[in-house]
Design a protein around this motif. Structure first.
Motif, PDB file in Angstrom:
ATOM      1  N   LEU A   1       1.993   1.769  -3.461  1.00 11.10           N
ATOM      2  CA  LEU A   1       0.898   2.294  -4.289  1.00 11.10           C
ATOM      3  C   LEU A   1       0.802   3.816  -4.119  1.00 11.10           C
ATOM      4  O   LEU A   1       0.688   4.569  -5.093  1.00 11.10           O
ATOM      5  CB  LEU A   1      -0.404   1.603  -3.878  1.00 11.10           C
ATOM      6  CG  LEU A   1      -1.710   2.043  -4.550  1.00 11.10           C
ATOM      7  CD1 LEU A   1      -1.634   1.900  -6.067  1.00 11.10           C
ATOM      8  CD2 LEU A   1      -2.874   1.207  -4.009  1.00 11.10           C
TER       9      LEU A   1
ATOM     10  N   ASN B   1       0.828  -1.212   0.000  1.00  4.60           N
ATOM     11  CA  ASN B   1       0.000   0.000   0.000  1.00  4.60           C
ATOM     12  C   ASN B   1       0.862   1.261   0.000  1.00  4.60           C
ATOM     13  O   ASN B   1       0.538   2.253  -0.654  1.00  4.60           O
ATOM     14  CB  ASN B   1      -0.941   0.014   1.209  1.00  4.60           C
ATOM     15  CG  ASN B   1      -2.162  -0.848   0.975  1.00  4.60           C
ATOM     16  OD1 ASN B   1      -2.574  -1.053  -0.170  1.00  4.60           O
ATOM     17  ND2 ASN B   1      -2.742  -1.364   2.042  1.00  4.60           N
TER      18      ASN B   1
ATOM     19  N   THR C   1       3.076  -6.681  -9.193  1.00  3.13           N
ATOM     20  CA  THR C   1       1.708  -6.946  -9.682  1.00  3.13           C
ATOM     21  C   THR C   1       0.891  -5.659  -9.697  1.00  3.13           C
ATOM     22  O   THR C   1       0.223  -5.342 -10.685  1.00  3.13           O
ATOM     23  CB  THR C   1       1.020  -7.999  -8.768  1.00  3.13           C
ATOM     24  OG1 THR C   1       1.801  -9.182  -8.787  1.00  3.13           O
ATOM     25  CG2 THR C   1      -0.386  -8.315  -9.240  1.00  3.13           C
ATOM     26  N   ILE C   2       0.945  -4.912  -8.619  1.00  2.00           N
ATOM     27  CA  ILE C   2       0.141  -3.679  -8.521  1.00  2.00           C
ATOM     28  C   ILE C   2       0.583  -2.670  -9.581  1.00  2.00           C
ATOM     29  O   ILE C   2      -0.250  -2.085 -10.283  1.00  2.00           O
ATOM     30  CB  ILE C   2       0.246  -3.079  -7.099  1.00  2.00           C
ATOM     31  CG1 ILE C   2      -0.484  -3.987  -6.105  1.00  2.00           C
ATOM     32  CG2 ILE C   2      -0.335  -1.661  -7.053  1.00  2.00           C
ATOM     33  CD1 ILE C   2      -0.237  -3.649  -4.646  1.00  2.00           C
ATOM     34  N   TYR C   3       1.877  -2.475  -9.726  1.00  2.00           N
ATOM     35  CA  TYR C   3       2.365  -1.493 -10.703  1.00  2.00           C
ATOM     36  C   TYR C   3       1.989  -1.920 -12.123  1.00  2.00           C
ATOM     37  O   TYR C   3       1.641  -1.075 -12.957  1.00  2.00           O
ATOM     38  CB  TYR C   3       3.883  -1.305 -10.577  1.00  2.00           C
ATOM     39  CG  TYR C   3       4.307  -0.411  -9.410  1.00  2.00           C
ATOM     40  CD1 TYR C   3       3.421  -0.022  -8.418  1.00  2.00           C
ATOM     41  CD2 TYR C   3       5.615   0.051  -9.319  1.00  2.00           C
ATOM     42  CE1 TYR C   3       3.817   0.794  -7.365  1.00  2.00           C
ATOM     43  CE2 TYR C   3       6.020   0.885  -8.272  1.00  2.00           C
ATOM     44  CZ  TYR C   3       5.113   1.236  -7.293  1.00  2.00           C
ATOM     45  OH  TYR C   3       5.515   2.046  -6.254  1.00  2.00           O
ATOM     46  N   ASP C   4       2.063  -3.232 -12.394  1.00  2.00           N
ATOM     47  CA  ASP C   4       1.695  -3.709 -13.735  1.00  2.00           C
ATOM     48  C   ASP C   4       0.185  -3.580 -13.969  1.00  2.00           C
ATOM     49  O   ASP C   4      -0.249  -3.274 -15.075  1.00  2.00           O
ATOM     50  CB  ASP C   4       2.149  -5.161 -13.937  1.00  2.00           C
ATOM     51  CG  ASP C   4       3.669  -5.263 -14.070  1.00  2.00           C
ATOM     52  OD1 ASP C   4       4.333  -4.220 -14.221  1.00  2.00           O
ATOM     53  OD2 ASP C   4       4.194  -6.394 -14.012  1.00  2.00           O
ATOM     54  N   ASN C   5      -0.602  -3.799 -12.923  1.00  2.00           N
ATOM     55  CA  ASN C   5      -2.070  -3.692 -13.056  1.00  2.00           C
ATOM     56  C   ASN C   5      -2.484  -2.317 -13.557  1.00  2.00           C
ATOM     57  O   ASN C   5      -3.491  -2.168 -14.249  1.00  2.00           O
ATOM     58  CB  ASN C   5      -2.755  -3.901 -11.692  1.00  2.00           C
ATOM     59  CG  ASN C   5      -2.831  -5.364 -11.295  1.00  2.00           C
ATOM     60  OD1 ASN C   5      -2.570  -6.236 -12.114  1.00  2.00           O
ATOM     61  ND2 ASN C   5      -3.166  -5.628 -10.037  1.00  2.00           N
ATOM     62  N   TYR C   6      -1.735  -1.305 -13.138  1.00  2.00           N
ATOM     63  CA  TYR C   6      -2.142   0.076 -13.450  1.00  2.00           C
ATOM     64  C   TYR C   6      -1.132   0.818 -14.317  1.00  2.00           C
ATOM     65  O   TYR C   6      -1.245   2.031 -14.492  1.00  2.00           O
ATOM     66  CB  TYR C   6      -2.389   0.849 -12.140  1.00  2.00           C
ATOM     67  CG  TYR C   6      -3.502   0.222 -11.344  1.00  2.00           C
ATOM     68  CD1 TYR C   6      -4.836   0.428 -11.703  1.00  2.00           C
ATOM     69  CD2 TYR C   6      -3.225  -0.643 -10.292  1.00  2.00           C
ATOM     70  CE1 TYR C   6      -5.863  -0.188 -11.011  1.00  2.00           C
ATOM     71  CE2 TYR C   6      -4.245  -1.265  -9.594  1.00  2.00           C
ATOM     72  CZ  TYR C   6      -5.561  -1.028  -9.962  1.00  2.00           C
ATOM     73  OH  TYR C   6      -6.580  -1.645  -9.290  1.00  2.00           O
ATOM     74  N   ASP C   7      -0.153   0.067 -14.843  1.00  2.00           N
ATOM     75  CA  ASP C   7       0.864   0.677 -15.719  1.00  2.00           C
ATOM     76  C   ASP C   7       1.574   1.862 -15.079  1.00  2.00           C
ATOM     77  O   ASP C   7       1.833   2.871 -15.741  1.00  2.00           O
ATOM     78  CB  ASP C   7       0.235   1.137 -17.051  1.00  2.00           C
ATOM     79  CG  ASP C   7       0.150  -0.007 -18.044  1.00  2.00           C
ATOM     80  OD1 ASP C   7       0.933  -0.969 -17.895  1.00  2.00           O
ATOM     81  OD2 ASP C   7      -0.711   0.077 -18.925  1.00  2.00           O
ATOM     82  N   PHE C   8       1.865   1.767 -13.783  1.00  2.00           N
ATOM     83  CA  PHE C   8       2.628   2.839 -13.129  1.00  2.00           C
ATOM     84  C   PHE C   8       4.051   2.851 -13.677  1.00  2.00           C
ATOM     85  O   PHE C   8       4.653   1.793 -13.880  1.00  2.00           O
ATOM     86  CB  PHE C   8       2.685   2.631 -11.609  1.00  2.00           C
ATOM     87  CG  PHE C   8       1.416   3.003 -10.898  1.00  2.00           C
ATOM     88  CD1 PHE C   8       0.903   4.298 -10.963  1.00  2.00           C
ATOM     89  CD2 PHE C   8       0.737   2.067 -10.127  1.00  2.00           C
ATOM     90  CE1 PHE C   8      -0.264   4.643 -10.294  1.00  2.00           C
ATOM     91  CE2 PHE C   8      -0.428   2.404  -9.453  1.00  2.00           C
ATOM     92  CZ  PHE C   8      -0.928   3.686  -9.544  1.00  2.00           C
TER      93      PHE C   8
ATOM     94  N   LYS D   1       1.389   6.813  -6.964  1.00  4.54           N
ATOM     95  CA  LYS D   1       0.381   7.848  -7.217  1.00  4.54           C
ATOM     96  C   LYS D   1       0.937   9.250  -6.991  1.00  4.54           C
ATOM     97  O   LYS D   1       0.452  10.218  -7.571  1.00  4.54           O
ATOM     98  CB  LYS D   1      -0.867   7.608  -6.355  1.00  4.54           C
ATOM     99  CG  LYS D   1      -1.698   6.427  -6.867  1.00  4.54           C
ATOM    100  CD  LYS D   1      -2.890   6.122  -5.991  1.00  4.54           C
ATOM    101  CE  LYS D   1      -3.959   7.180  -6.100  1.00  4.54           C
ATOM    102  NZ  LYS D   1      -4.620   7.203  -7.421  1.00  4.54           N
TER     103      LYS D   1
END
Ligand code: E4P
Length: 218
Positions: free
Chosen positions: A117, A114, A150-157, A121
């Motif tokens: 994340l 988190n 996984t999180i960064y790939d999910n949202y293309d960060f 952002k």
């Protein structure tokens, strides 16, 4: 995967840079203490050696003071990447340093997905999850790297995952398998990546046989 070295030791940085192993450097207040030098001078010396990002950390904990320190540190060299802690003030400073100063920011002291994340952002250039220190609590630090990937790939960060608090060559291998963007590695561990007993034994045997041929190349 890029390699940064996690040290403020000029001799080590010069040697590793000459070997072509360095894409950047990370420092922190503890490493500056260990270097025995002043942060501005040490950081300048590092930036004169290495072309890639050189992280220099603010020590203020309140937004306005952090911004003042970021201004001072950014004047040292073009490739200084401002390192800020993963706090609310740090995240606010991250956004301002990126947007108003157009500087790279490394958000440090990350111990949860988190937190990573939030840093993405806030526009962080790098997020530094500390795998060794997570391991110390009895939790697998590499699991944190997988979650952030996984999180960064999910949202293309675009924020790069910079694996920090690396203690072993296995941390480096796991980081590469997971697809981390960067590992910042202590000098001894970076040099240990080349070691394999079969390489040493094989080279010894080849050289012994070559000696017996009595030949010379060139
Ligand atoms: C990263 O930027 C930090 O400086 C570093 O990796 C912390 O590592 P440590 O847990 O060995 O102090």
């Amino acid at each position: 995967m890029k390699f940064f070295v996690d040290t403020a030791d000029i001799k080590e940085i010069r040697e590793l840079n000459e070997l072509g192993l360095l894409d950047g450097v990370t420092t922190n207040p503890s490493l500056i203490l260990k270097s025995g030098g002043k942060i501005a001078e040490v950081t300048k010396q590092i930036c004169d050696i290495v072309d890639g990002p050189v992280s220099a950390e603010v020590v203020a904990t309140e937004y306005s003071a952090m911004m003042k320190e970021a201004e001072t540190l950014s004047k040292i060299a073009e490739n200084v990447c401002i390192k800020v802690p993963l706090t609310l003030d740090g995240l606010k400073a991250c956004r301002s340093i990126r947007n108003d100063m157009n500087r790279m920011v490394n958000v440090t002291l990350c111990f949860s997905a988190n937190q990573a994340l939030l840093a993405a952002k806030a526009g962080a250039s790098f997020i530094s999850p500390f795998v060794g220190r997570v391991d110390d609590t009895g939790v697998d630090g590499m699991e944190l790297i997988s979650e952030i990937r996984t999180i960064y790939d999910n949202y293309d960060f675009a924020t790069e995952i910079l694996v920090a608090s690396v203690r072993t060559v296995n941390h480096v291998k796991q980081s590469a398998l997971i697809g981390a963007d960067v590992a910042t590695v202590p000098p001894a561990t970076l040099k240990a990546l080349v070691k394999h007993p079969l390489t040493d034994n094989g080279l010894k045997a080849f050289l012994a046989d070559w000696e017996k041929t009595g030949q010379k190349i060139g």
